[in-house]
Design an enzyme around this catalytic site. Structure first.
Site, mmCIF file in Angstrom:
data_model
loop_
_atom_site.group_PDB
_atom_site.id
_atom_site.type_symbol
_atom_site.label_atom_id
_atom_site.label_comp_id
_atom_site.label_asym_id
_atom_site.label_seq_id
_atom_site.Cartn_x
_atom_site.Cartn_y
_atom_site.Cartn_z
ATOM 1 N N HIS A 58 15.238 -15.476 8.566
ATOM 2 C CA HIS A 58 14.750 -15.405 7.187
ATOM 3 C C HIS A 58 13.591 -14.417 7.099
ATOM 4 O O HIS A 58 12.532 -14.641 7.691
ATOM 5 C CB HIS A 58 14.329 -16.807 6.725
ATOM 6 C CG HIS A 58 13.903 -16.862 5.301
ATOM 7 N ND1 HIS A 58 12.886 -17.666 4.853
ATOM 8 C CD2 HIS A 58 14.348 -16.196 4.214
ATOM 9 C CE1 HIS A 58 12.734 -17.498 3.556
ATOM 10 N NE2 HIS A 58 13.599 -16.599 3.140
ATOM 11 N N ASN B 231 9.102 -21.674 2.782
ATOM 12 C CA ASN B 231 9.441 -22.188 1.447
ATOM 13 C C ASN B 231 9.122 -23.667 1.290
ATOM 14 O O ASN B 231 8.864 -24.140 0.186
ATOM 15 C CB ASN B 231 10.894 -21.882 1.101
ATOM 16 C CG ASN B 231 11.053 -20.442 0.627
ATOM 17 O OD1 ASN B 231 10.085 -19.836 0.169
ATOM 18 N ND2 ASN B 231 12.236 -19.893 0.757
HETATM 19 N N1 3HC Z 1 8.102 0.241 1.282
HETATM 20 C C1 3HC Z 1 7.062 0.976 1.705
HETATM 21 N N2 3HC Z 1 5.806 0.821 1.255
HETATM 22 C C2 3HC Z 1 5.613 -0.096 0.299
HETATM 23 C C3 3HC Z 1 6.651 -0.909 -0.232
HETATM 24 C C4 3HC Z 1 7.943 -0.699 0.319
HETATM 25 N N3 3HC Z 1 9.006 -1.424 -0.071
HETATM 26 N N4 3HC Z 1 6.137 -1.736 -1.153
HETATM 27 C C5 3HC Z 1 4.820 -1.468 -1.230
HETATM 28 N N5 3HC Z 1 4.510 -0.484 -0.350
HETATM 29 C C6 3HC Z 1 3.189 0.070 -0.084
HETATM 30 C C7 3HC Z 1 2.603 0.812 -1.252
HETATM 31 O O1 3HC Z 1 3.002 2.158 -1.250
HETATM 32 C C8 3HC Z 1 1.120 0.672 -1.026
HETATM 33 O O2 3HC Z 1 0.676 1.665 -0.130
HETATM 34 P P1 3HC Z 1 -0.864 2.183 -0.184
HETATM 35 O O3 3HC Z 1 -1.713 0.966 0.133
HETATM 36 O O4 3HC Z 1 -0.942 3.225 0.842
HETATM 37 O O5 3HC Z 1 -1.039 2.663 -1.593
HETATM 38 C C9 3HC Z 1 0.993 -0.656 -0.309
HETATM 39 O O6 3HC Z 1 2.293 -1.005 0.181
HETATM 40 C C10 3HC Z 1 0.506 -1.716 -1.217
HETATM 41 O O7 3HC Z 1 1.340 -1.763 -2.365
HETATM 42 P P2 3HC Z 1 0.816 -1.852 -3.851
HETATM 43 O O8 3HC Z 1 -0.454 -1.068 -4.004
HETATM 44 O O9 3HC Z 1 1.953 -1.523 -4.744
HETATM 45 O O10 3HC Z 1 0.511 -3.365 -4.120
HETATM 46 P P3 3HC Z 1 -0.207 -4.478 -3.255
HETATM 47 O O11 3HC Z 1 -1.450 -3.962 -2.617
HETATM 48 O O12 3HC Z 1 -0.285 -5.660 -4.140
HETATM 49 O O13 3HC Z 1 0.821 -4.787 -2.071
HETATM 50 C C11 3HC Z 1 2.525 -6.322 -1.480
HETATM 51 C C12 3HC Z 1 2.118 -5.141 -2.362
HETATM 52 C C13 3HC Z 1 2.639 -5.879 -0.021
HETATM 53 C C14 3HC Z 1 3.884 -6.752 -2.001
HETATM 54 C C15 3HC Z 1 1.435 -7.442 -1.576
HETATM 55 O O14 3HC Z 1 1.114 -7.681 -2.914
HETATM 56 C C16 3HC Z 1 1.879 -8.733 -0.951
HETATM 57 O O15 3HC Z 1 1.825 -8.900 0.243
HETATM 58 N N6 3HC Z 1 2.307 -9.670 -1.817
HETATM 59 C C17 3HC Z 1 2.825 -10.974 -1.401
HETATM 60 C C18 3HC Z 1 4.281 -10.826 -1.073
HETATM 61 C C19 3HC Z 1 4.854 -12.115 -0.626
HETATM 62 O O16 3HC Z 1 4.242 -13.170 -0.625
HETATM 63 N N7 3HC Z 1 6.119 -12.012 -0.221
HETATM 64 C C20 3HC Z 1 6.877 -13.175 0.183
HETATM 65 C C21 3HC Z 1 7.659 -13.660 -0.988
HETATM 66 S S1 3HC Z 1 8.509 -15.115 -0.599
HETATM 67 C C22 3HC Z 1 9.941 -14.584 0.085
HETATM 68 O O17 3HC Z 1 10.249 -13.418 0.167
HETATM 69 C C23 3HC Z 1 10.830 -15.655 0.605
HETATM 70 C C24 3HC Z 1 11.988 -15.942 -0.290
HETATM 71 O O18 3HC Z 1 12.818 -16.855 0.373
HETATM 72 C C25 3HC Z 1 11.593 -16.498 -1.623
#
Ligand code: 3HC
Length: 297
Positions: free
Chosen positions: A142, A192
């Site tokens: 996962h 989860n």
């Molecule tokens: N590929 C490459 N780089 C990426 C990317 C991707 N897909 N998505 C974001 N980035 C990069 C951005 O370019 C940015 O780079 P920089 O710092 O050099 O500018 C950096 O990551 C940070 O992105 P943002 O500035 O857009 O936004 P954030 O600082 O908020 O980071 C995030 C985004 C990493 C998604 C962060 O908000 C985070 O960790 N959020 C929580 C995510 C989470 O909890 N995920 C789990 C969800 S639950 C799940 O998936 C399980 C399911 O079963 C439900």
């Protein structure tokens, strides 16, 4: 067994992220989708993500090219027959998954490990669709969205998973550049099990007028150092997905903390799925995003 060749089923958000991660980590990776258009779409998302890493200097242009060269798209199951592991990330529908596994079981080499990226369905129930021999080689893997960034992978074993298969899978998780955690096949695994009640409670807090959308998010973001507030996270994961997971967990445990709150159900009925549909707790069609106006009483 050393895992060298990786298969990925499905090239949506999670499948594309898993394929990118495997190819970036040096594995030859074959991705199967139902149409060429769909795997092309997934590969375009991978390219975009690689561009972001390259722009930051996290990867070199050479690494970007090597990752691309290790990725193969296909619509045929036969191209997965000689994979050492197949990670399934198709639609969260047990019947569809069982049918797919049954088909693959008949054509894959006996050693192939079957892994599912399901977030809440039972690995055991999927495993049961395969032959007795394969059942020992069936696990959950996962991943978390966005897969190329999130460091965790939950490696899940059933009551029948062979110990050597499990250890090989944990080692593979490390070789993908992730931190593997071990979990058993109990609905929701570790993340989860803990995350879903928290997300649902944040919606209940909104329903009860404890705070506004922005204040609930800021409270957890700034008070606890979480990267996103729980309502933003719901929009990010998808409110339809969150609702679906909560329903499965509630059916399994019959505990109120897993019960989807009425507001969540109504938002899903109204088509407010979060980022993917443009509106959820926030309206993403406007820049900057603002809370979606909703009559809460
Ligand atoms: N590929 C490459 N780089 C990426 C990317 C991707 N897909 N998505 C974001 N980035 C990069 C951005 O370019 C940015 O780079 P920089 O710092 O050099 O500018 C950096 O990551 C940070 O992105 P943002 O500035 O857009 O936004 P954030 O600082 O908020 O980071 C995030 C985004 C990493 C998604 C962060 O908000 C985070 O960790 N959020 C929580 C995510 C989470 O909890 N995920 C789990 C969800 S639950 C799940 O998936 C399980 C399911 O079963 C439900």
């Amino acid at each position: 067994m050393e895992i060298k060749k990786v298969g990925v089923l499905g090239c949506g958000l999670m499948g594309a992220g898993i394929a990118q991660t495997a190819a970036s980590a040096g594995f030859e990776t074959t991705v199967r989708e139902v149409s060429e258009e769909l795997w092309q779409k997934g590969f375009a998302a991978i390219e975009k993500s690689l561009e972001r890493f390259a722009a930051k200097g996290t990867i070199t242009p050479e690494q970007q090219k090597q990752t691309r060269d290790r990725l193969f798209g296909t619509t045929s199951f036969d191209d997965l027959a000689d994979c050492d592991i197949i990670i399934e990330a198709i639609i969260e529908n047990l019947g569809e998954k069982q049918t797919t596994y049954r088909q693959l079981d008949a054509i894959c080499k006996p050693e192939t490990i079957f892994a599912s990226n399901t977030s809440s369905l039972s690995i055991t129930e999927m495993m049961a669709a395969t032959s007795q021999k394969r059942q020992q080689r069936f696990i959950g893997m996962h991943f978390f969205n966005p897969v190329p960034l999130m460091k965790l992978v939950e490696v899940v074993r059933t009551i029948l998973t062979a110990p050597d298969v499990y250890e090989d899978s944990v080692a593979f998780g490390k070789n993908l550049g992730k931190v593997p955690v071990r979990a058993s096949d109990k609905t929701g695994f570790i993340v989860n099990r803990l995350l879903v009640p928290y997300m649902l409670d944040s919606i209940r807090a909104l329903e009860e007028g404890v705070g506004s959308v922005v204040d609930i998010d800021n409270a957890m973001k700034l008070g606890c150092g979480y990267p996103m507030g729980p309502l933003t996270l719901g929009d990010f994961v998808g409110l339809d997905t969150t609702y679906y997971i909560a329903e499965i967990m509630f059916n399994e445990f019959r505990e109120k903390r897993f019960a989807p709150p009425p507001l969540l159900k109504r938002m899903v009925m109204a088509g407010l799925y979060g980022r993917k549909s443009g509106r959820g707790f926030y309206d993403y069609t406007k820049d900057p995003k603002n809370p979606t106006p909703m009559n809460l009483v």
